[in-house]
Design a protein around this motif. Sequence first.
Motif, PDB file in Angstrom:
ATOM      1  N   THR A   1       0.863  -1.166   0.000  1.00 36.34           N
ATOM      2  CA  THR A   1       0.000   0.000   0.000  1.00 36.34           C
ATOM      3  C   THR A   1       0.905   1.222   0.000  1.00 36.34           C
ATOM      4  OG1 THR A   1      -1.645  -1.181   1.265  1.00 36.34           O
ATOM      5  CG2 THR A   1      -1.820   1.205   1.242  1.00 36.34           C
ATOM      6  N   PRO A   2       0.740   2.116  -0.963  1.00 30.37           N
ATOM      7  CA  PRO A   2       1.684   3.215  -1.068  1.00 30.37           C
ATOM      8  C   PRO A   2       1.731   4.057   0.198  1.00 30.37           C
ATOM      9  CG  PRO A   2       0.056   3.247  -2.854  1.00 30.37           C
ATOM     10  CD  PRO A   2      -0.328   2.155  -1.934  1.00 30.37           C
ATOM     11  N   GLY A   3       2.897   4.466   0.590  1.00 30.82           N
ATOM     12  CA  GLY A   3       3.041   5.470   1.636  1.00 30.82           C
ATOM     13  C   GLY A   3       2.915   4.957   3.048  1.00 30.82           C
ATOM     14  N   ARG A   4       2.935   3.646   3.230  1.00 32.95           N
ATOM     15  CA  ARG A   4       2.816   3.096   4.568  1.00 32.95           C
ATOM     16  C   ARG A   4       3.852   3.685   5.527  1.00 32.95           C
ATOM     17  NH1 ARG A   4      -0.720   0.518   7.806  1.00 32.95           N
ATOM     18  NH2 ARG A   4       0.364  -0.583   9.449  1.00 32.95           N
TER      19      ARG A   4
ATOM     20  N   ALA B   1       3.993  11.792  -1.633  1.00 32.72           N
ATOM     21  CA  ALA B   1       2.774  11.091  -1.229  1.00 32.72           C
ATOM     22  C   ALA B   1       1.720  12.090  -0.782  1.00 32.72           C
ATOM     23  CB  ALA B   1       3.083  10.106  -0.100  1.00 32.72           C
ATOM     24  N   LEU B   2       2.183  13.105  -0.057  1.00 31.81           N
ATOM     25  CA  LEU B   2       1.256  14.128   0.412  1.00 31.81           C
ATOM     26  C   LEU B   2       0.625  14.831  -0.779  1.00 31.81           C
ATOM     27  CD1 LEU B   2       0.241  15.341   3.041  1.00 31.81           C
ATOM     28  CD2 LEU B   2       2.047  17.074   2.867  1.00 31.81           C
TER      29      LEU B   2
ATOM     30  N   GLY C   1      -1.791  12.579  -2.401  1.00 27.18           N
ATOM     31  CA  GLY C   1      -2.969  12.498  -1.555  1.00 27.18           C
ATOM     32  C   GLY C   1      -3.873  13.703  -1.750  1.00 27.18           C
TER      33      GLY C   1
ATOM     34  N   VAL D   1      -5.617  13.417  -4.987  1.00 31.79           N
ATOM     35  CA  VAL D   1      -6.720  12.464  -4.909  1.00 31.79           C
ATOM     36  C   VAL D   1      -7.896  13.083  -4.175  1.00 31.79           C
ATOM     37  CG1 VAL D   1      -7.446  10.248  -3.964  1.00 31.79           C
ATOM     38  CG2 VAL D   1      -5.199  10.467  -5.026  1.00 31.79           C
ATOM     39  N   LEU D   2      -7.573  13.829  -3.110  1.00 32.35           N
ATOM     40  CA  LEU D   2      -8.629  14.474  -2.349  1.00 32.35           C
ATOM     41  C   LEU D   2      -9.420  15.417  -3.251  1.00 32.35           C
ATOM     42  CD1 LEU D   2     -10.040  15.035   0.300  1.00 32.35           C
ATOM     43  CD2 LEU D   2      -8.293  16.735   0.842  1.00 32.35           C
TER      44      LEU D   2
ATOM     45  N   MET E   1     -11.433  13.469  -5.636  1.00 32.32           N
ATOM     46  CA  MET E   1     -12.618  12.878  -5.009  1.00 32.32           C
ATOM     47  C   MET E   1     -13.680  13.932  -4.759  1.00 32.32           C
ATOM     48  SD  MET E   1     -10.913  10.164  -2.409  1.00 32.32           S
ATOM     49  CE  MET E   1     -12.432   9.489  -1.798  1.00 32.32           C
ATOM     50  N   LEU E   2     -13.222  15.127  -4.361  1.00 36.88           N
ATOM     51  CA  LEU E   2     -14.181  16.200  -4.147  1.00 36.88           C
ATOM     52  C   LEU E   2     -14.940  16.485  -5.435  1.00 36.88           C
ATOM     53  CD1 LEU E   2     -12.237  18.703  -1.882  1.00 36.88           C
ATOM     54  CD2 LEU E   2     -14.293  17.370  -1.317  1.00 36.88           C
TER      55      LEU E   2
ATOM     56  N   GLN F   1      -3.421   4.722  -7.095  1.00 43.11           N
ATOM     57  CA  GLN F   1      -4.163   4.475  -5.851  1.00 43.11           C
ATOM     58  C   GLN F   1      -5.063   3.252  -5.959  1.00 43.11           C
ATOM     59  OE1 GLN F   1      -3.174   6.189  -3.500  1.00 43.11           O
ATOM     60  NE2 GLN F   1      -2.206   7.901  -4.565  1.00 43.11           N
TER      61      GLN F   1
ATOM     62  N   ASP G   1      -4.824   0.202  -5.626  1.00 42.00           N
ATOM     63  CA  ASP G   1      -4.768  -0.849  -4.611  1.00 42.00           C
ATOM     64  C   ASP G   1      -5.732  -0.631  -3.455  1.00 42.00           C
ATOM     65  OD1 ASP G   1      -3.087  -2.539  -5.777  1.00 42.00           O
ATOM     66  OD2 ASP G   1      -1.375  -2.192  -4.446  1.00 42.00           O
ATOM     67  N   ALA G   2      -6.107   0.620  -3.253  1.00 42.34           N
ATOM     68  CA  ALA G   2      -6.980   0.904  -2.121  1.00 42.34           C
ATOM     69  C   ALA G   2      -8.460   0.749  -2.488  1.00 42.34           C
ATOM     70  CB  ALA G   2      -6.715   2.311  -1.596  1.00 42.34           C
TER      71      ALA G   2
END
Lengths: 251, 183
Positions: A90-93, A100-101, A104, A107-108, A111-112, A173, A175-176
Motif C-alpha cells: 500500500t503506497p506510503g505506509r 505522497a502528500l 494524496g 486524490v482528495l 474525489m471532491l 491508488q 490498490d486501495a
Amino acid sequence: MRTRLSGADSHLSDADLIRLADGELGSGSARSVLGHLEACWQCRARLRELEGAISEFVRLREEAFAPAIPAAGARAMLRARLSEEARTTTPGRFHISIPALATGLLVLVAMLVTFGGTVNADGPKPRLSITPGETRPVSLAEVCASSADSAADPIPESVRLQVFAAYGMDPAQADAYEVDYLITPELGGAYTVRNLWPQPYSARWNARVKDRLEHRLHQLVCSGQLDLHAAQRDISTDWIGAYRKYVGPGI
Amino acid sequence: MGSSLQAVVGLLVGTGRPGRSALEEEVTAFYDAFRGPLLRYLASMRIAPADGEEIVQEVFLALFRHLRDGKSRANLRGWLFRVAHNLALKNRHAKVRHAVVEASGESVDPGMNPEQLAVGNQRQARLLAVLRALPEQDQYCLSLRAEGFRYREIAEILGISLGSVANALERSLSRLSRAGGEA
Ligand SMILES: [Zn+2]
C-alpha cells in the motif's frame, strides 16, 4: 473377428496402452486400440502390467513423499507474510513523504470533484452519470440457476483502468479500491464499464457489506418474494438504502 | 464527506486496508487446499522438507501478487505447480553450487536422500532406485500425472511439448513395470 497377420509388430505399443488408460487418445485411435485389446490377450496382459506399475508408483509416492511437518506453524507464518505483503505494497505506509502528500491532495481534490454531490458520511457512492448500472438480458431461471456467490470472472486490468479514468482517479491508488459491479452479475448485471465503480476498501459500507445485500436479494428474487427488476433497480439507485430496506438498518 | 477524507488519510498513512483483505483469505484457502500436494511434489523433486515448506510459502506469496495484479485465473492449480517447480529448480541449483564449494569439487546429490529411510520394504526400495535412475524430466512427468494433471497441463507446467510428456510417461512406466516384474 480380428486376425493378427504380422506377429509381434502389430501389437500395441506401451505408449498407446498408457494413453488409452489415461484417456489421452483421440476417439478414433481409442476405438481401434480398444478393438485390438478385445482380440489380444498379450496386450491386455501388458496393459495390466503397466497399470500395476502405476499402482506401485502411487503407493511408493505416498510412503516416500508424504509431508511430515504439521501445517499450523507454517500456515500462521504464511498469514503473517500475506498481511505484511498487503501492507508494504500500500503506497506510503508509515511515511508521509512530500510526493505522497501531494498525491494524496490530488486524490482528495479528485474525489471532491468526482464524488462532489453524492458523498455522505457513509462513504462515496457510485456516480449515476458514470455508473448508472446496466443489466444483461437474462431470465429469472438463469439467475436462479447460479448460486448467489458463484465467482464472476476477474475484471481485466484494462477495464479497471477505464473505471479509474472515468472517475478521474490516479491509477496508482488502485490498490486501495475494489472495482465492483453495481448490479451484481448474479442478479443479471452487465459486464460493462457502466456497471462498474471503484469502491474504497476502507469505507464502512464496503464490498463485503454489499455482498450481503446481493446474497439477500438473490434469495428474495429466487424465492419469488421480490421482482428481479425491482432488485436491479434498488441496488443500482441506492444500494445502501437497499441494504437498510432488505437486510437491516445497520451493518 | 467525513469518510472520503478518512479514505485519503488512509491512503497517506497506510490504513487503506482494514484487517485482512478478501484476497488474503482467498490465498489462504488455496494454501489449505494445495500445501500438501505441493510439498509432496517438491519432495519427489528431492527438495528437503524444510526447503519445501519455504518454497511453498514463496509460491503463495507469488499467488497473492499474481491475483492482486489482476492476472489470469485460468488453471491456478497448474500455475501453482509451475511456480513451485521453477522455485525448486532454483533452490537445487543454489544448493548444488553451495555443496560443490563446500566439498571442493566433489559432486553432491542435493536431496540425498531423506525418503530412502521412509520406504518400508526392499521391493519399494528397488522401485525407488529405478525411479531415481530415470531422467529427471520423466520423474517430474510421473509425479505430475499422479497429481491428476492431464498431459497438456503437464506440458505447460514443465514447458515441454505434449509429445515429450507422452514419451516420458511411456519410458518411465515401461521401466517401472519391468522392475516390478523382476520381483
Ligand atoms: Zn496385441
